[in-house]
Motif scaffolding. Sequence first.
Motif, short mmCIF file in Angstrom:
data_model
loop_
_atom_site.label_atom_id
_atom_site.label_comp_id
_atom_site.label_asym_id
_atom_site.label_seq_id
_atom_site.Cartn_x
_atom_site.Cartn_y
_atom_site.Cartn_z
N LYS A 99 -6.15 5.67 8.82
CA LYS A 99 -5.93 7.11 8.65
C LYS A 99 -5.33 7.40 7.27
O LYS A 99 -5.77 8.31 6.57
CB LYS A 99 -5.01 7.61 9.75
CG LYS A 99 -4.80 9.10 9.73
CD LYS A 99 -3.94 9.55 10.90
CE LYS A 99 -3.73 11.05 10.85
NZ LYS A 99 -2.91 11.53 11.97
N MET A 100 -4.35 6.60 6.88
CA MET A 100 -3.70 6.80 5.58
C MET A 100 -4.68 6.52 4.43
O MET A 100 -4.82 7.31 3.51
CB MET A 100 -2.48 5.89 5.46
CG MET A 100 -1.59 6.18 4.26
SD MET A 100 -2.03 5.35 2.72
CE MET A 100 -1.67 3.67 3.11
N MET A 101 -5.41 5.41 4.51
CA MET A 101 -6.32 5.05 3.42
C MET A 101 -7.50 6.01 3.33
O MET A 101 -8.01 6.27 2.24
CB MET A 101 -6.79 3.61 3.58
CG MET A 101 -5.66 2.62 3.33
SD MET A 101 -6.19 0.94 3.12
CE MET A 101 -7.15 1.03 1.63
N SER A 102 -7.91 6.57 4.47
CA SER A 102 -9.05 7.50 4.47
C SER A 102 -8.71 8.82 3.80
O SER A 102 -9.61 9.59 3.48
CB SER A 102 -9.52 7.74 5.91
OG SER A 102 -10.11 6.55 6.41
N GLN A 103 -7.44 9.07 3.55
CA GLN A 103 -7.06 10.25 2.77
C GLN A 103 -7.50 10.11 1.31
O GLN A 103 -7.67 11.11 0.60
CB GLN A 103 -5.54 10.45 2.81
CG GLN A 103 -4.99 10.81 4.16
CD GLN A 103 -3.48 10.89 4.12
OE1 GLN A 103 -2.90 11.37 3.16
NE2 GLN A 103 -2.85 10.41 5.18
N TYR A 104 -7.66 8.86 0.86
CA TYR A 104 -7.95 8.58 -0.55
C TYR A 104 -9.33 7.95 -0.78
O TYR A 104 -9.93 8.15 -1.83
CB TYR A 104 -6.89 7.66 -1.12
CG TYR A 104 -5.49 8.14 -0.89
CD1 TYR A 104 -4.96 9.18 -1.66
CD2 TYR A 104 -4.69 7.61 0.11
CE1 TYR A 104 -3.67 9.65 -1.43
CE2 TYR A 104 -3.40 8.07 0.33
CZ TYR A 104 -2.90 9.09 -0.44
OH TYR A 104 -1.63 9.56 -0.21
N ILE A 137 0.87 -1.17 0.00
CA ILE A 137 0.00 0.00 0.00
C ILE A 137 0.90 1.22 0.00
O ILE A 137 1.75 1.36 0.87
CB ILE A 137 -0.93 0.00 1.23
CG1 ILE A 137 -1.80 -1.26 1.21
CG2 ILE A 137 -1.80 1.26 1.24
CD1 ILE A 137 -2.61 -1.49 2.46
N THR A 138 0.73 2.08 -1.02
CA THR A 138 1.59 3.25 -1.17
C THR A 138 0.75 4.52 -1.27
O THR A 138 -0.48 4.45 -1.27
CB THR A 138 2.46 3.13 -2.44
OG1 THR A 138 1.62 3.32 -3.59
CG2 THR A 138 3.16 1.79 -2.53
N THR A 139 1.41 5.65 -1.41
CA THR A 139 0.70 6.92 -1.58
C THR A 139 0.05 7.01 -2.96
O THR A 139 -0.77 7.88 -3.20
CB THR A 139 1.65 8.11 -1.39
OG1 THR A 139 2.76 7.98 -2.28
CG2 THR A 139 2.15 8.19 0.05
N ARG A 140 0.41 6.11 -3.86
CA ARG A 140 -0.17 6.11 -5.21
C ARG A 140 -1.32 5.12 -5.35
O ARG A 140 -2.07 5.18 -6.31
CB ARG A 140 0.89 5.79 -6.24
CG ARG A 140 1.92 6.88 -6.34
CD ARG A 140 2.92 6.55 -7.39
NE ARG A 140 3.84 7.66 -7.55
CZ ARG A 140 4.41 7.97 -8.67
NH1 ARG A 140 4.20 7.25 -9.75
NH2 ARG A 140 5.23 8.99 -8.72
#
Length: 93
Positions: A63-68, A3-6
């Motif tokens: 938290k990270m995934m909810s950004q996207y 899982i990445t920022t992309r």
Amino acid sequence: YEITTRGVVVAGEKYPWEEMESYWVKEDGGRKILEVITRRRWPIRLILVLPKSGEVDEVKLKKMMSQYLRYEQPIETRLDKIVNWLGEKVPLE
């Protein structure tokens, strides 16, 4: 998988955030499962088994995934209930 920022990479296949709609985390057989609904025709759902407890911070992951993506578990349909019931009655192993 990664899982990445992309987006998400599974077995070398890239799934950018733009091609996904929502995600949720559930527990199945004592393991945490990350499910992601895609906008693709195939696969329509990514099912990823998370590492054992303590290896992944689930709060940070959400938290990270909810950004996207939005966190949204779909309502279980009659077909889902039948498949789950069969899975309990007829082991695949």
